[in-house]
Scaffold this motif. Structure first.
Motif, PDB file in Angstrom:
ATOM      1  N   ILE A   1       0.817  -1.214   0.000  1.00 55.81           N
ATOM      2  CA  ILE A   1       0.000   0.000   0.000  1.00 55.81           C
ATOM      3  C   ILE A   1       0.855   1.272   0.000  1.00 55.81           C
ATOM      4  N   LEU A   2       2.146   1.145   0.289  1.00 57.85           N
ATOM      5  CA  LEU A   2       3.028   2.317   0.331  1.00 57.85           C
ATOM      6  C   LEU A   2       3.933   2.439  -0.889  1.00 57.85           C
ATOM      7  N   VAL A   3       3.838   1.501  -1.805  1.00 65.14           N
ATOM      8  CA  VAL A   3       4.763   1.488  -2.936  1.00 65.14           C
ATOM      9  C   VAL A   3       4.579   2.712  -3.829  1.00 65.14           C
ATOM     10  N   SER A   4       3.360   3.214  -3.950  1.00 64.74           N
ATOM     11  CA  SER A   4       3.148   4.414  -4.765  1.00 64.74           C
ATOM     12  C   SER A   4       3.953   5.587  -4.227  1.00 64.74           C
ATOM     13  N   ILE A   5       4.117   5.646  -2.905  1.00 62.14           N
ATOM     14  CA  ILE A   5       4.891   6.725  -2.300  1.00 62.14           C
ATOM     15  C   ILE A   5       6.374   6.566  -2.624  1.00 62.14           C
ATOM     16  N   THR A   6       6.914   5.366  -2.426  1.00 64.54           N
ATOM     17  CA  THR A   6       8.340   5.165  -2.719  1.00 64.54           C
ATOM     18  C   THR A   6       8.612   5.256  -4.214  1.00 64.54           C
ATOM     19  N   ASP A   7       7.627   4.896  -5.039  1.00 65.70           N
ATOM     20  CA  ASP A   7       7.783   5.044  -6.487  1.00 65.70           C
ATOM     21  C   ASP A   7       7.929   6.520  -6.848  1.00 65.70           C
TER      22      ASP A   7
END
Length: 250
Positions: A206-212
């Motif tokens: 759920i946090l990958v969009s942020i790290t992307d």
């Protein structure tokens, strides 16, 4: 520099062209899958009941697309090598500096604009995610279900093509390894690709969009640095071309 093996150089150009094409097409190749079930599961974990959520899709992300900002430099550099096969050195020397200057300015402008876009989006993502529960749900509905698997396949293919590109350049002319700028460019693009894959695997889904988006910011900054390097490096070539023209005219 010794004999240049033209077929390998042309294949290197094709490889890096495919790299840029895949990166620019990342938005079409990844994302878009149904994320409704995942949204309901996440809402249940937060203790919030959802009504009819309609169609919820996975985002494609920005990171892979932003890699193209760096790899267009590799494409430009390889293209100049190939241009030397058909354009006389005298003519190429006169136009290469000016062409590189224009390219560097355009890349700098694009990188700055896209840096601001990624920064604004990252700010929105973090703000929504921290605004529990409803802000978090809004974040999950749009950005919470990143297609990590699809992105990994695409990044793996991109990384393979970059290794092929670097290998073909060495096969075309081993003395390319003496070009520190080219070697640094190779290392930069390879490390950035590995970094993006690492960022995708670093946090829960759920946090990958942020790290992307963090990766996209990094790539935009790297592209700005490379555009400045090209811009500064083009100035001596322009000055030399002007002096040559003035001497010839005189």
């Amino acid at each position: 520099m010794g004999e240049l093996r033209k077929p390998f150089l042309l294949l290197a150009l094709l490889a890096v062209l495919l790299v840029v094409g895949l990166e620019l097409g990342a938005a079409l190749l990844t994302g878009g899958g149904d994320a409704g079930g995942a949204l309901r599961d996440s809402a249940g974990q937060l203790g919030v009941e959802l009504g009819d959520i309609g169609s919820v899709t996975q985002p494609s992300g920005r990171g892979t697309g932003y890699l193209a900002l760096i790899d267009v430099v590799a494409l430009w550099t390889t293209g100049l090598f190939c241009l030397s096969l058909v354009v006389p050195d005298r003519i190429q020397g006169r136009v290469q500096g000016l062409a590189t200057l224009v390219f560097a300015v355009l890349l700098l402008i694009a990188s700055v604009v896209l840096l601001l876009v990624a920064f604004v989006e990252l700010t929105v993502l973090v703000s929504l995610f921290l605004a529990a529960p409803f802000g978090t749900l809004a974040y999950l509905a749009v950005w919470g279900f990143f297609p990590v698997g699809d992105a990994a396949v695409l990044l793996g293919l991109v990384l393979l093509l970059k290794l092929v590109w670097a290998g073909l350049l060495v096969l075309a002319q081993p003395r390319f390894l003496q070009n520190r700028g080219l070697v640094l460019l190779m290392l930069t693009t390879l490390l950035c690709t590995v970094l993006l894959e690492f960022l995708h695997r670093l946090v829960p889904g759920i946090l990958v969009s942020i790290t992307d988006d963090v990766g996209a910011l990094v790539f935009a900054v790297v592209a700005i640095v490379w555009s400045l390097v090209l811009l500064i490096g083009s100035i001596p070539a322009i000055v030399k071309a002007l002096r040559t023209t003035a001497t010839t005219s005189g």
